[in-house]
Write an enzyme that holds these catalytic residues in place. Structure first.
Site, short mmCIF file in Angstrom:
data_model
loop_
_atom_site.label_atom_id
_atom_site.label_comp_id
_atom_site.label_asym_id
_atom_site.label_seq_id
_atom_site.Cartn_x
_atom_site.Cartn_y
_atom_site.Cartn_z
N ASN A 1 0.83 -1.21 0.00
CA ASN A 1 0.00 0.00 0.00
C ASN A 1 0.86 1.26 0.00
O ASN A 1 1.96 1.28 0.57
CB ASN A 1 -0.94 0.01 1.22
N HIS B 1 5.94 -0.47 -2.64
CA HIS B 1 5.49 0.25 -3.84
C HIS B 1 5.51 1.76 -3.66
O HIS B 1 4.84 2.48 -4.40
CB HIS B 1 4.08 -0.22 -4.23
N CYS C 1 10.95 13.68 -9.56
CA CYS C 1 10.82 14.16 -10.94
C CYS C 1 11.07 13.02 -11.91
O CYS C 1 11.74 12.04 -11.62
CB CYS C 1 11.77 15.34 -11.18
C1 BV8 Z 1 8.33 -5.31 -11.54
C2 BV8 Z 1 1.68 1.47 -6.75
C3 BV8 Z 1 10.36 -5.77 -12.64
C4 BV8 Z 1 1.05 2.36 -7.79
C5 BV8 Z 1 1.30 -0.81 -7.56
C6 BV8 Z 1 6.35 -11.51 -12.32
C7 BV8 Z 1 7.48 -10.96 -11.74
C8 BV8 Z 1 7.71 -9.59 -11.80
C9 BV8 Z 1 6.77 -8.74 -12.44
C10 BV8 Z 1 5.66 -9.30 -13.01
C11 BV8 Z 1 5.44 -10.67 -12.95
N1 BV8 Z 1 4.27 -10.92 -13.58
C12 BV8 Z 1 3.73 -9.76 -14.02
C13 BV8 Z 1 4.57 -8.77 -13.72
C14 BV8 Z 1 4.34 -7.37 -14.05
C15 BV8 Z 1 3.59 -6.63 -12.95
C16 BV8 Z 1 2.42 -7.40 -12.39
O1 BV8 Z 1 2.51 -7.97 -11.31
N2 BV8 Z 1 1.32 -7.39 -13.10
C17 BV8 Z 1 0.14 -8.05 -12.61
C18 BV8 Z 1 -1.06 -7.15 -12.80
C19 BV8 Z 1 0.02 -9.37 -13.34
N3 BV8 Z 1 4.49 -6.28 -11.89
C20 BV8 Z 1 5.19 -5.13 -12.01
O2 BV8 Z 1 5.15 -4.44 -13.00
C21 BV8 Z 1 6.07 -4.74 -10.85
N4 BV8 Z 1 7.37 -4.39 -11.35
O3 BV8 Z 1 8.16 -6.45 -11.27
O4 BV8 Z 1 9.51 -4.81 -12.09
C22 BV8 Z 1 9.89 -5.90 -14.05
C23 BV8 Z 1 10.00 -4.82 -14.89
C24 BV8 Z 1 9.55 -4.96 -16.21
C25 BV8 Z 1 8.98 -6.17 -16.65
C26 BV8 Z 1 8.86 -7.24 -15.76
C27 BV8 Z 1 9.32 -7.11 -14.45
C28 BV8 Z 1 5.54 -3.49 -10.14
C29 BV8 Z 1 4.23 -3.79 -9.50
C30 BV8 Z 1 3.83 -2.60 -8.61
C31 BV8 Z 1 2.74 -1.79 -9.28
N5 BV8 Z 1 2.30 -0.73 -8.39
N6 BV8 Z 1 0.97 0.18 -6.70
C32 BV8 Z 1 -0.32 2.81 -7.38
O5 BV8 Z 1 -0.87 2.34 -6.37
O6 BV8 Z 1 -0.85 3.68 -8.10
S1 BV8 Z 1 0.39 -2.22 -7.53
C33 BV8 Z 1 -1.06 -1.92 -6.71
O7 BV8 Z 1 -1.94 -2.94 -7.11
C34 BV8 Z 1 -0.98 -2.07 -5.22
O8 BV8 Z 1 0.17 -1.52 -4.69
C35 BV8 Z 1 -1.06 -3.55 -5.00
O9 BV8 Z 1 0.19 -4.13 -5.11
C36 BV8 Z 1 -1.89 -3.98 -6.18
C37 BV8 Z 1 -3.28 -4.26 -5.74
O10 BV8 Z 1 -3.20 -5.53 -5.23
P1 BV8 Z 1 -3.76 -5.83 -3.78
O11 BV8 Z 1 -3.10 -4.97 -2.78
O12 BV8 Z 1 -3.69 -7.29 -3.60
O13 BV8 Z 1 -5.24 -5.36 -3.86
P2 BV8 Z 1 -6.36 -5.97 -4.75
O14 BV8 Z 1 -7.29 -4.86 -5.03
O15 BV8 Z 1 -5.78 -6.77 -5.86
O16 BV8 Z 1 -7.06 -7.03 -3.77
C38 BV8 Z 1 -7.66 -6.55 -2.60
C39 BV8 Z 1 -7.77 -7.75 -1.69
O17 BV8 Z 1 -8.32 -7.29 -0.45
C40 BV8 Z 1 -8.72 -8.80 -2.23
O18 BV8 Z 1 -8.17 -10.09 -2.03
C41 BV8 Z 1 -9.97 -8.64 -1.34
O19 BV8 Z 1 -10.65 -9.87 -1.13
C42 BV8 Z 1 -9.35 -8.17 -0.07
N7 BV8 Z 1 -10.24 -7.40 0.81
C43 BV8 Z 1 -11.34 -6.66 0.48
N8 BV8 Z 1 -11.87 -6.11 1.60
C44 BV8 Z 1 -11.07 -6.50 2.63
C45 BV8 Z 1 -10.04 -7.31 2.14
N9 BV8 Z 1 -9.10 -7.86 2.92
C46 BV8 Z 1 -9.16 -7.61 4.23
N10 BV8 Z 1 -10.12 -6.84 4.80
C47 BV8 Z 1 -11.08 -6.27 4.03
N11 BV8 Z 1 -12.05 -5.51 4.61
#
Ligand code: BV8
Length: 255
Positions: free
Chosen positions: A104, A121, A129
């Site tokens: 977060n 993150h 910048c």
């Molecule tokens: C990178 C900041 C190297 C910005 C965010 C494998 C390895 C490495 C990279 C990848 C890979 N596979 C794919 C990738 C690429 C990509 C990725 O993961 N894509 C996904 C979509 C498939 N990863 C990246 O690009 C990362 N960089 O690895 O660099 C690289 C470079 C180039 C090429 C390859 C590799 C960077 C990722 C970071 C992105 N930035 N945030 C901003 O916020 O604006 S990510 C952002 O989304 C959040 O920070 C968080 O990480 C994510 C959201 O996920 P969650 O936190 O899990 O939230 P979500 O909404 O998904 O789920 C909510 C959960 O809460 C649910 O389960 C729900 O049931 C639950 N919930 C609901 N209510 C409650 C609750 N739980 C408890 N209590 C409640 N009341």
């Protein structure tokens, strides 16, 4: 969430020396901050965060991305840590070592009083910048409410939020610390993450591979539930206070 599950989870935590919390957007849901997977609300209902939270998205339309973050910053400024955040501060008083590793960017763990937080993150309250990474902490420069990204006072390139966008590397020091803690912890408490964003999603798998027990707190199963020893189904704002109360009871009962 069963009573047995809660008891098992409490015993794991009560007996742990080093605990790592790995939190996602669900942790802040009860503070009124929408998760990424919620349908984006209002103004942003028809934008895809994975398009906006990228450098390409920013370069294509700096005003749109800057405004999206300004809107999110405003919502975060009005948000307060919820009972889940506070429960983790209480838990840190019960176990010898506890570190919060969070995906977060809202800073709510620190605002609740968690002393040891690793932000994988980045943080929405910091800007840097685009060209040189000149970073500006804390209160945004006076022009923060401008429509367009302001120029860097040092080099003139546009300011952007100091957060990790999709396709960007995570901060090296944060990764080093988070992965090393995951390798050494006795227990990982996985809270409010869908487990879809990498490499953050790997942390519980690293912990498990190194012998840690994994406890997950989520209202619904996630892509990481398969790696959990105990799954406590429910919102973190309700589950965590009950869990920490059980840990406190166990730790205050003579062996
Ligand atoms: C990178 C900041 C190297 C910005 C965010 C494998 C390895 C490495 C990279 C990848 C890979 N596979 C794919 C990738 C690429 C990509 C990725 O993961 N894509 C996904 C979509 C498939 N990863 C990246 O690009 C990362 N960089 O690895 O660099 C690289 C470079 C180039 C090429 C390859 C590799 C960077 C990722 C970071 C992105 N930035 N945030 C901003 O916020 O604006 S990510 C952002 O989304 C959040 O920070 C968080 O990480 C994510 C959201 O996920 P969650 O936190 O899990 O939230 P979500 O909404 O998904 O789920 C909510 C959960 O809460 C649910 O389960 C729900 O049931 C639950 N919930 C609901 N209510 C409650 C609750 N739980 C408890 N209590 C409640 N009341």
């Amino acid at each position: 969430m069963t009573v047995e599950g809660m008891e098992r989870a409490a015993r794991i935590l009560a007996g742990a020396y080093r605990v790592v919390v790995s939190s996602g957007a669900g942790m802040s849901k009860e503070s009124g901050i929408p998760t990424f997977r919620d349908a984006m609300e209002g103004l942003w209902a028809n934008y895809d965060p994975q398009e906006l939270a990228t450098e390409a998205g920013f370069r294509a339309d700096p005003r749109r991305v800057w405004s999206w973050y300004a809107w999110r910053r405003e919502r975060i400024a009005q948000a307060r840590p919820n009972p889940g955040h506070v429960a983790l501060v209480r838990l840190a008083e019960q176990v010898p070592r506890l570190t919060v590793v969070t995906q977060n960017i809202d800073g709510l763990h620190a605002r609740a009083g968690s002393a040891d937080v690793v932000e994988l993150h980045g943080n929405i309250q910091r800007v840097k910048c685009l060209d040189r990474g000149h970073a500006y902490e804390g209160a945004l420069p006076p022009y923060a409410d401008e429509q367009d990204p302001p120029p860097c006072p040092r080099c003139g390139s546009p300011l952007r939020p100091d957060v990790v966008w999709f396709g960007e590397m995570l901060p090296e020091k944060a990764v080093e610390r988070a992965w090393s803690l995951a390798e050494r912890c006795d227990a990982m408490l996985l809270i409010g993450t869908s487990g879809t964003v990498w490499p953050a999603a790997e942390l519980p798998l690293v912990a498990r591979r190194h012998g840690a027990r994994v406890i997950e707190v989520n209202p619904t199963p996630s892509e990481l539930t398969h790696a959990a020893d105990v799954f406590l189904q429910g919102p973190s704002g309700e589950v965590l206070p009950a869990l920490v109360e059980a840990v406190t009871r166990i730790r205050s009962t003579p062996a």
